[in-house]
Design an enzyme around this catalytic site. Structure first.
Site, PDB file in Angstrom:
ATOM      1  N   ASP A  13       0.821  -1.225   0.000  1.00 26.53           N
ATOM      2  CA  ASP A  13       0.000   0.000   0.000  1.00 26.53           C
ATOM      3  C   ASP A  13       0.846   1.264   0.000  1.00 26.53           C
ATOM      4  O   ASP A  13       0.439   2.298   0.533  1.00 26.53           O
ATOM      5  CB  ASP A  13      -0.951   0.035   1.216  1.00 26.53           C
ATOM      6  CG  ASP A  13      -1.762  -1.227   1.338  1.00 26.53           C
ATOM      7  OD1 ASP A  13      -2.285  -1.682   0.311  1.00 26.53           O
ATOM      8  OD2 ASP A  13      -1.871  -1.770   2.452  1.00 26.53           O
ATOM      9  N   LYS A  16       2.291   2.028  -5.046  1.00 27.54           N
ATOM     10  CA  LYS A  16       2.976   1.468  -6.223  1.00 27.54           C
ATOM     11  C   LYS A  16       2.160   1.695  -7.488  1.00 27.54           C
ATOM     12  O   LYS A  16       2.717   1.979  -8.547  1.00 27.54           O
ATOM     13  CB  LYS A  16       3.225  -0.043  -6.047  1.00 27.54           C
ATOM     14  CG  LYS A  16       4.176  -0.368  -4.920  1.00 27.54           C
ATOM     15  CD  LYS A  16       4.355  -1.859  -4.753  1.00 27.54           C
ATOM     16  CE  LYS A  16       3.104  -2.575  -4.304  1.00 27.54           C
ATOM     17  NZ  LYS A  16       2.652  -2.216  -2.950  1.00 27.54           N
ATOM     18  N   GLY A  40      -4.221  -4.601  -4.362  1.00 28.42           N
ATOM     19  CA  GLY A  40      -5.127  -3.588  -4.899  1.00 28.42           C
ATOM     20  C   GLY A  40      -4.332  -2.347  -5.189  1.00 28.42           C
ATOM     21  O   GLY A  40      -3.759  -1.752  -4.282  1.00 28.42           O
ATOM     22  N   HIS A  41      -4.218  -1.990  -6.461  1.00 21.75           N
ATOM     23  CA  HIS A  41      -3.468  -0.801  -6.834  1.00 21.75           C
ATOM     24  C   HIS A  41      -4.442   0.277  -7.286  1.00 21.75           C
ATOM     25  O   HIS A  41      -5.263   0.045  -8.168  1.00 21.75           O
ATOM     26  CB  HIS A  41      -2.474  -1.123  -7.966  1.00 21.75           C
ATOM     27  CG  HIS A  41      -1.390  -2.065  -7.535  1.00 21.75           C
ATOM     28  ND1 HIS A  41      -0.587  -2.736  -8.404  1.00 21.75           N
ATOM     29  CD2 HIS A  41      -0.973  -2.425  -6.306  1.00 21.75           C
ATOM     30  CE1 HIS A  41       0.270  -3.473  -7.726  1.00 21.75           C
ATOM     31  NE2 HIS A  41       0.043  -3.302  -6.459  1.00 21.75           N
ATOM     32  N   GLN A 225       2.158  -6.164  -2.842  1.00 21.43           N
ATOM     33  CA  GLN A 225       2.506  -6.146  -1.406  1.00 21.43           C
ATOM     34  C   GLN A 225       3.859  -5.444  -1.204  1.00 21.43           C
ATOM     35  O   GLN A 225       4.155  -4.519  -1.944  1.00 21.43           O
ATOM     36  CB  GLN A 225       2.497  -7.571  -0.833  1.00 21.43           C
ATOM     37  CG  GLN A 225       1.115  -8.180  -0.710  1.00 21.43           C
ATOM     38  CD  GLN A 225       0.694  -8.997  -1.905  1.00 21.43           C
ATOM     39  OE1 GLN A 225       1.500  -9.587  -2.576  1.00 21.43           O
ATOM     40  NE2 GLN A 225      -0.597  -9.031  -2.195  1.00 21.43           N
TER      41      GLN A 225
HETATM   42  P1  GDP Z   1      -0.357   0.152  -3.796  1.00 24.66           P
HETATM   43  O1  GDP Z   1      -1.004  -1.145  -3.468  1.00 24.66           O
HETATM   44  O2  GDP Z   1       1.068   0.219  -3.370  1.00 24.66           O
HETATM   45  O3  GDP Z   1      -0.549   0.556  -5.234  1.00 24.66           O
HETATM   46  O4  GDP Z   1      -1.069   1.260  -2.933  1.00 24.66           O
HETATM   47  P2  GDP Z   1      -2.642   1.529  -2.815  1.00 24.66           P
HETATM   48  O5  GDP Z   1      -3.192   1.853  -4.115  1.00 24.66           O
HETATM   49  O6  GDP Z   1      -3.303   0.454  -2.028  1.00 24.66           O
HETATM   50  O7  GDP Z   1      -2.637   2.764  -1.810  1.00 24.66           O
HETATM   51  C1  GDP Z   1      -2.081   3.928  -2.091  1.00 24.66           C
HETATM   52  C2  GDP Z   1      -3.127   5.010  -1.915  1.00 24.66           C
HETATM   53  O8  GDP Z   1      -2.459   6.228  -1.818  1.00 24.66           O
HETATM   54  C3  GDP Z   1      -4.071   5.152  -3.087  1.00 24.66           C
HETATM   55  O9  GDP Z   1      -5.320   5.557  -2.639  1.00 24.66           O
HETATM   56  C4  GDP Z   1      -3.400   6.223  -3.945  1.00 24.66           C
HETATM   57  O10 GDP Z   1      -4.325   6.924  -4.758  1.00 24.66           O
HETATM   58  C5  GDP Z   1      -2.848   7.111  -2.881  1.00 24.66           C
HETATM   59  N1  GDP Z   1      -1.625   7.842  -3.226  1.00 24.66           N
HETATM   60  C6  GDP Z   1      -0.560   7.434  -3.980  1.00 24.66           C
HETATM   61  N2  GDP Z   1       0.406   8.366  -3.950  1.00 24.66           N
HETATM   62  C7  GDP Z   1      -0.054   9.386  -3.167  1.00 24.66           C
HETATM   63  C8  GDP Z   1       0.491  10.639  -2.717  1.00 24.66           C
HETATM   64  O11 GDP Z   1       1.624  11.001  -3.020  1.00 24.66           O
HETATM   65  N3  GDP Z   1      -0.297  11.393  -1.897  1.00 24.66           N
HETATM   66  C9  GDP Z   1      -1.538  11.023  -1.521  1.00 24.66           C
HETATM   67  N4  GDP Z   1      -2.236  11.831  -0.718  1.00 24.66           N
HETATM   68  N5  GDP Z   1      -2.075   9.847  -1.903  1.00 24.66           N
HETATM   69  C10 GDP Z   1      -1.350   9.053  -2.699  1.00 24.66           C
END
Ligand code: GDP
Length: 422
Positions: A13, A16, A40-41, A225
């Protein structure tokens, strides 16, 4: 270097999806190398929010070929549903063209889901916090050599043989455990039907990728992950059942390890979903405030994420294990108005001190912090590092200093263009 591996540096989370979406604008192939639809991305596109579970984040770019590698476990029913969902959103998803599936990828079936939920329930207070989607049991069956592969779905005789062996092993303990037995005939029909739908996409993806690599194509390997959930290197047993760190990028794609650079994605603070040790966790109001400010609720399950301070001990360990040559720091904007603290060492239960991540008793260490002055400005419109408030710059520089990893990219919001390149 044409092949870049993107891994989460802590427990997933880290954002990515956003970083891969950003990097994919200049990439020919985006490849998922591990995990299943427990990931979940989240992408924030001009057309709205899009959450991807199995299909690589490059699918929103028309020029990109997206590959589900052999290291991924695929629930074919879920995959067909995800393709439908994207097509309904107006995205161009063409099996065999911009979406390829490794014939070696293992398949999740309904029995795996039931096994996952049953096993988790048996663990009682020692539960791991799995998503209950059958990912762990599908990987376990791969190791036990009774797994089903996507390529089996296209070969009726092989499928029947594989299913008979699978059902014999499962039913030997399913029935005594009170679980309904695997119905070979029904499962065979379901899998053959899914195979028909996915047929055009099921290929020798490793061969495609090696050819692309040899031809100098730009390849982005998308981790799911994070390193601290890696089966080998994570906070065992509270880990996922795949190799979430860079090692999984070789075994999960069939690409050779040379000529690959790794970028670690780290949030400007730490989060963890599910059970397991988390030394810098904030269990107080500040943690709740951070959860709200960062919208830290799981994109797959909606579960509230545990939040805490940035942990340079854990990040340095993951950086070393993954071979990351740099960090991308996300969510810096979220820390507006917060005090800033970095964990720089652990005090051990026996009174000693370490700056290495211990394999045992991580739940018994006491983190040691340095405090830094915070910032009150809104960062979301900032596009240059030197335009960041001085205290935000100092925070980024302190992370570099304590982790030993350069930060060339800082994300200041969920949207693609909310990025600072140094
Ligand atoms: P992943 O599984 O690593 O892709 O991460 P997730 O998608 O589960 O969670 C990341 C969350 O942070 C998502 O809701 C993104 O839209 C949000 N996000 C990503 N980069 C940023 C950022 O720089 N700032 C903010 N406020 N939100 C971000």
């Amino acid at each position: 270097m044409p092949t870049t591996c993107v891994v989460g540096i802590l427990w997933g989370d880290e954002g990515k999806g956003k970083v891969i979406d950003y990097l994919a604008t200049e990439t020919d192939f985006v490849v998922r190398f591990g995990g299943g639809h427990n990931a979940g991305h989240t992408l924030v596109l001009p057309t709205g929010k899009l959450v991807l579970h199995l299909i690589p984040s490059g699918i929103v770019h028309p020029h990109t070929v997206n590959v589900i590698g052999n290291g991924v476990v695929v629930d074919p029913i879920h995959l067909c549903g995800e393709i439908d969902k994207l097509q309904k959103r107006g995205l161009d998803v063409r099996l065999g063209q911009n979406l390829l599936l490794s014939e070696r990828a293992h398949v999740i079936v309904e029995a795996h889901r039931r096994q996952d939920q049953w096993t988790e329930a048996q663990r009682g207070s020692g539960k791991i916090g799995t998503t209950g989607r059958g990912i762990g049991p599908a990987y376990a069956d791969r190791c036990a050599r009774i797994g089903l592969r996507l390529g089996d779905l296209l070969r009726p005789e092989l499928l029947q043989r594989a299913l008979a062996a699978f059902a014999a092993q499962k039913n030997a303990w399913f029935e005594p455990a009170g679980l309904a037995p695997v119905d070979v005939a029904a499962l065979g029909q379901e899998l053959a039907a899914a195979g028909d739908k996915l047929r055009a996409g099921i290929v020798d993806a490793g061969a495609v990728l090696r050819r692309a690599h040899a031809a100098g194509k730009r390849i982005l390997l998308e981790g799911a992950q994070g390193c601290l959930l890696d089966l080998e290197h994570g906070t065992y047993p509270f880990v996922t059942s795949s190799h979430a760190s860079t090692g999984g990028a070789f075994s999960g794609t069939g690409l050779p390890p040379h000529a690959m650079r790794t970028v670690g994605i780290a949030k400007a603070y730490a989060t963890r979903v599910g059970e397991g040790p988390f030394p810098t966790e904030l269990k107080d109001d500040l943690g709740d405030k951070l959860r709200i400010a960062g919208n830290e609720f799981g994109s797959t399950t909606g579960r509230p994420r545990r939040c805490g301070w940035f942990d340079t001990v854990a990040v340095r360990y993951s950086g070393a294990v993954s071979g990351a040559s740099e960090l991308v720091l996300t969510n810096l904007d979220v820390l507006r108005g917060f005090p800033l603290k970095l964990c720089v060492g652990y005090r051990l239960p026996d009174g000693g001190r370490t700056s290495e991540l211990p394999a045992f008793d991580l739940d018994r260490v006491t983190p040691e912090f340095v405090e830094l002055p915070g910032f009150g400005e809104d960062l979301r419109e900032v596009r240059r590092f030197d335009a960041l408030p001085a205290n935000a710059q100092r925070y980024v520089q302190a992370i570099e200093q304590h982790t030993g990893l350069p930060i060339r990219t800082v994300s200041v919001g969920p949207e693609r263009q909310q990025v600072i390149l140094r």
